[in-house]
Design a protein around this motif. Structure first.
Motif, PDB file in Angstrom:
ATOM      1  N   GLU A   7      -5.150  10.854 -17.799  1.00 30.42           N
ATOM      2  CA  GLU A   7      -4.673  11.978 -18.065  1.00 30.42           C
ATOM      3  C   GLU A   7      -3.605  11.410 -19.149  1.00 30.42           C
ATOM      4  N   ARG A   8      -3.235  12.009 -20.472  1.00 34.87           N
ATOM      5  CA  ARG A   8      -2.309  11.662 -20.976  1.00 34.87           C
ATOM      6  C   ARG A   8      -1.048  12.265 -20.427  1.00 34.87           C
ATOM      7  N   PRO A   9       0.082  11.824 -20.299  1.00 32.68           N
ATOM      8  CA  PRO A   9       1.315  12.438 -19.765  1.00 32.68           C
ATOM      9  C   PRO A   9       1.891  13.458 -21.066  1.00 32.68           C
ATOM     10  N   THR A  10       2.531  14.591 -20.765  1.00 35.21           N
ATOM     11  CA  THR A  10       3.103  15.304 -21.634  1.00 35.21           C
ATOM     12  C   THR A  10       4.486  14.671 -22.233  1.00 35.21           C
ATOM     13  N   VAL A  46       0.863  -1.145   0.085  1.00 32.76           N
ATOM     14  CA  VAL A  46       0.078   0.004  -0.123  1.00 32.76           C
ATOM     15  C   VAL A  46       0.856   1.029  -0.076  1.00 32.76           C
ATOM     16  N   TYR A  47       0.991   2.170  -1.172  1.00 31.36           N
ATOM     17  CA  TYR A  47       1.820   3.285  -1.315  1.00 31.36           C
ATOM     18  C   TYR A  47       0.898   4.500  -1.274  1.00 31.36           C
ATOM     19  N   GLY A  48       1.538   5.368  -0.196  1.00 26.79           N
ATOM     20  CA  GLY A  48       0.596   6.651  -0.103  1.00 26.79           C
ATOM     21  C   GLY A  48       1.409   7.870  -0.958  1.00 26.79           C
ATOM     22  N   VAL A  49       0.663   8.519  -1.665  1.00 30.37           N
ATOM     23  CA  VAL A  49       1.233   9.689  -2.092  1.00 30.37           C
ATOM     24  C   VAL A  49       0.513  10.942  -1.353  1.00 30.37           C
ATOM     25  N   VAL A  50       1.168  11.657  -0.565  1.00 34.26           N
ATOM     26  CA  VAL A  50       0.779  12.657   0.237  1.00 34.26           C
ATOM     27  C   VAL A  50       1.234  14.247  -0.258  1.00 34.26           C
ATOM     28  N   GLY A  51       0.276  15.166  -0.006  1.00 36.92           N
ATOM     29  CA  GLY A  51       0.806  16.518  -0.309  1.00 36.92           C
ATOM     30  C   GLY A  51      -0.173  17.495  -0.195  1.00 36.92           C
ATOM     31  N   GLN A  52      -0.019  18.682  -0.155  1.00 36.99           N
ATOM     32  CA  GLN A  52      -1.075  19.675  -0.152  1.00 36.99           C
ATOM     33  C   GLN A  52      -1.870  19.904  -1.424  1.00 36.99           C
ATOM     34  N   SER A  53      -2.842  20.562  -1.352  1.00 40.73           N
ATOM     35  CA  SER A  53      -3.711  20.735  -2.628  1.00 40.73           C
ATOM     36  C   SER A  53      -2.839  21.639  -3.662  1.00 40.73           C
ATOM     37  N   LEU A  92      -6.192   1.874  -7.725  1.00 42.84           N
ATOM     38  CA  LEU A  92      -5.856   3.492  -7.317  1.00 42.84           C
ATOM     39  C   LEU A  92      -6.927   4.085  -6.644  1.00 42.84           C
ATOM     40  N   SER A  93      -6.782   4.760  -5.652  1.00 44.20           N
ATOM     41  CA  SER A  93      -7.607   5.561  -4.765  1.00 44.20           C
ATOM     42  C   SER A  93      -7.070   6.913  -4.847  1.00 44.20           C
ATOM     43  N   ASP A  94      -8.298   7.565  -5.282  1.00 44.81           N
ATOM     44  CA  ASP A  94      -8.204   8.948  -5.536  1.00 44.81           C
ATOM     45  C   ASP A  94      -8.764   9.753  -4.338  1.00 44.81           C
ATOM     46  N   GLU A  95      -8.226  10.168  -3.166  1.00 46.64           N
ATOM     47  CA  GLU A  95      -8.801  10.851  -2.042  1.00 46.64           C
ATOM     48  C   GLU A  95     -10.030  10.074  -1.624  1.00 46.64           C
ATOM     49  N   SER A  96      -9.958   8.775  -1.581  1.00 49.76           N
ATOM     50  CA  SER A  96     -11.565   8.161  -1.177  1.00 49.76           C
ATOM     51  C   SER A  96     -12.114   8.247   0.100  1.00 49.76           C
ATOM     52  N   THR A  97     -11.264   8.589   0.943  1.00 47.27           N
ATOM     53  CA  THR A  97     -11.814   9.012   2.322  1.00 47.27           C
ATOM     54  C   THR A  97     -11.843  10.541   2.771  1.00 47.27           C
ATOM     55  N   SER A  98     -11.556  11.511   1.902  1.00 41.69           N
ATOM     56  CA  SER A  98     -11.727  12.761   2.225  1.00 41.69           C
ATOM     57  C   SER A  98     -13.129  13.364   2.508  1.00 41.69           C
ATOM     58  N   ALA A  99     -14.016  12.854   1.760  1.00 40.75           N
ATOM     59  CA  ALA A  99     -15.444  13.322   1.787  1.00 40.75           C
ATOM     60  C   ALA A  99     -16.233  12.360   3.319  1.00 40.75           C
ATOM     61  N   LEU A 100     -15.665  11.763   3.973  1.00 42.67           N
ATOM     62  CA  LEU A 100     -16.178  10.904   5.029  1.00 42.67           C
ATOM     63  C   LEU A 100     -15.617  11.524   6.121  1.00 42.67           C
ATOM     64  N   LYS A 109      -1.006  15.547  -7.041  1.00 44.13           N
ATOM     65  CA  LYS A 109      -1.157  14.263  -6.524  1.00 44.13           C
ATOM     66  C   LYS A 109      -2.229  13.816  -7.342  1.00 44.13           C
ATOM     67  N   SER A 110      -3.426  14.348  -7.864  1.00 45.83           N
ATOM     68  CA  SER A 110      -4.446  13.762  -8.625  1.00 45.83           C
ATOM     69  C   SER A 110      -4.109  13.781  -9.974  1.00 45.83           C
ATOM     70  N   THR A 111      -3.347  14.713 -10.515  1.00 46.76           N
ATOM     71  CA  THR A 111      -2.814  14.627 -11.859  1.00 46.76           C
ATOM     72  C   THR A 111      -1.905  13.130 -11.970  1.00 46.76           C
ATOM     73  N   LEU A 112      -1.045  12.962 -10.927  1.00 50.43           N
ATOM     74  CA  LEU A 112      -0.310  11.928 -10.923  1.00 50.43           C
ATOM     75  C   LEU A 112      -0.936  10.552 -11.128  1.00 50.43           C
ATOM     76  N   ILE A 113      -2.060  10.204 -10.251  1.00 52.00           N
ATOM     77  CA  ILE A 113      -2.975   9.118 -10.047  1.00 52.00           C
ATOM     78  C   ILE A 113      -3.607   8.811 -11.375  1.00 52.00           C
ATOM     79  N   ARG A 114      -4.096  10.044 -11.786  1.00 55.36           N
ATOM     80  CA  ARG A 114      -4.872  10.066 -13.371  1.00 55.36           C
ATOM     81  C   ARG A 114      -3.991   9.417 -14.526  1.00 55.36           C
ATOM     82  N   CYS A 115      -2.772   9.667 -14.303  1.00 59.95           N
ATOM     83  CA  CYS A 115      -1.669   9.603 -15.441  1.00 59.95           C
ATOM     84  C   CYS A 115      -1.152   8.113 -15.302  1.00 59.95           C
TER      85      CYS A 115
END
Length: 370
Positions: A73-76, A51-58, A187-195, A62-68
């Motif tokens: 999201e297509r990487p440049t 289980v690997y966590g990527v952490v950081g402020q808004s 892949l989990s994109d902030e899956s607990t932040s709304a809970l 982070k979200s761009t990374l996980i969608r890539c």
């Protein structure tokens, strides 16, 4: 309940096989003649079964990374490899996913922050949706959906609609749907932040259980240090589109000056007056249960003030940090600080103001240990 055809998660080691690898990953958004760099040369290596966590402020990327990672999201530039497949090579030049990329994505589950359930479908039908897209027969879809709902603790909600569920239950449906294609990676994109906190703990426990039971490799992003502390084997800290720190949680806790370690176990406290030495001590492993501070006080007959402390369990091991104050200036405390390090503790002098002073302090401590 166990899922057929799966295996128990292997114990991790530092030489584990990378299942997710990004190399030189860059994403630049262009709008109205301006360029915004969301990812700036990100290298990431997630080992099999962890289980690997990527952490950081808004805004850290982070979200761009996980969608890539799954090419939503297509990487440049740069490459993304998942389970041995170079997804960037499969993507081709068009913006729409081709058959090869869609097939590869079917082995990558995705859990979203806001659930993304279809309100017009029942819970079971929401879980069946990715199986419909894959062309699975109706009978098999139903069987698999019910099996997955049982796995996430919602066997009795199959005929309910999303509006009838709590936030935690909706996220469990989202997790069941993400598992429909028997993915190797989740892949989990902030899956607990709304809970709420209690529901967050239950979802994190579920993710860890699935990781262990199904052998899943889990990559999650979060801005909450509690998530990293609760379930992550490894973590990375992102700032300004870059990974500035990464490693196993144990390694990070043992790294002098680690920002992630300080964030996981924040301790505060100012010196009580001039001519004092303030030291941050990190306890992990067997040292966390030893009376080291009292031994130090007795051995050198000094009074020690505890300015702050934090203790918790990380990855099944007790870990703690403590900020203590020693009487006298740093040069007078080289031997007591050396004693702490000899006990297997990570020791950082907290009141050294500059990089030059920090280097000098480390040099003095090393000389004192020789």
């Amino acid at each position: 309940m166990p899922v057929s055809g799966r295996h128990q998660r292997r114990a991790l080691d530092s030489d584990g096989i990378p299942v997710i690898t990004t190399t030189g990953l860059t994403k630049v958004y262009r709008s109205r003649g301006r360029e915004v760099t969301a990812l700036d040369g990100v290298d990431l290596h997630v080992r099999e079964g962890e289980v690997y966590g990527v952490v950081g402020q808004s805004g850290a990327g982070k979200s761009t990374l996980i969608r890539c990672v799954n090419l939503l999201e297509r990487p440049t530039s740069g490459t993304v490899t998942v389970a041995g497949q170079d997804l960037t090579a499969l993507a081709g030049r068009g913006q729409r996913a081709n058959a090869a990329l869609r097939q590869a994505r079917s082995r990558i589950g995705m859990v979203f922050q806001h659930f993304n359930l279809l309100s017009s479908r029942t819970v079971q039908a929401n879980v069946e949706l990715p199986l419909e897209i894959l062309g699975v027969s109706g009978k098999e879809r139903g069987r698999k959906a019910l099996e997955l709902l049982d796995l996430v603790g919602l066997a009795d909600k199959a005929k309910a609609y999303p509006t009838q569920l709590s936030g935690g239950q909706k996220q469990r449906v989202g997790i069941a749907r993400a598992l429909a294609g028997d993915p190797k990676v989740l892949l989990s994109d902030e899956s607990t932040s709304a809970l709420d906190p209690e529901t967050t703990r239950s979802i994190l426990t579920l993710l860890r259980d699935l990781n262990r039971q199904l052998g899943l490799t889990v990559l999650l992003i979060t801005h909450e240090m509690e998530v990293v502390k609760t379930i992550c084997d490894s973590a990375a800290l992102m700032k300004g589109g870059r990974v500035v720190e990464s490693g196993t949680v144990s390694e990070l806790l043992a790294t002098p000056g680690s920002e992630l370690a300080a964030e996981l176990f924040p301790v505060g406290g100012e010196p009580s007056g001039p001519g004092r030495t303030v030291v941050d001590v990190t306890f992990h492993g067997e040292a966390a249960t030893q009376p080291v501070i009292s031994q130090l006080s007795r051995t050198y007959n000094i009074d020690i003030s505890i300015l702050g402390a934090a203790m918790d369990t990380v990855a099944g091991k007790q870990v703690g940090r403590m900020r203590i104050e020693l009487p006298g200036r740093f040069e007078e405390n080289v031997v007591p600080i050396g004693f702490l390090r000899e006990q297997g503790l990570q020791v950082d002098v907290a009141d050294v103001r500059t990089a030059h002073d920090t280097a000098s302090a480390d040099a003095i401590l090393k000389d004192g240990a020789q």
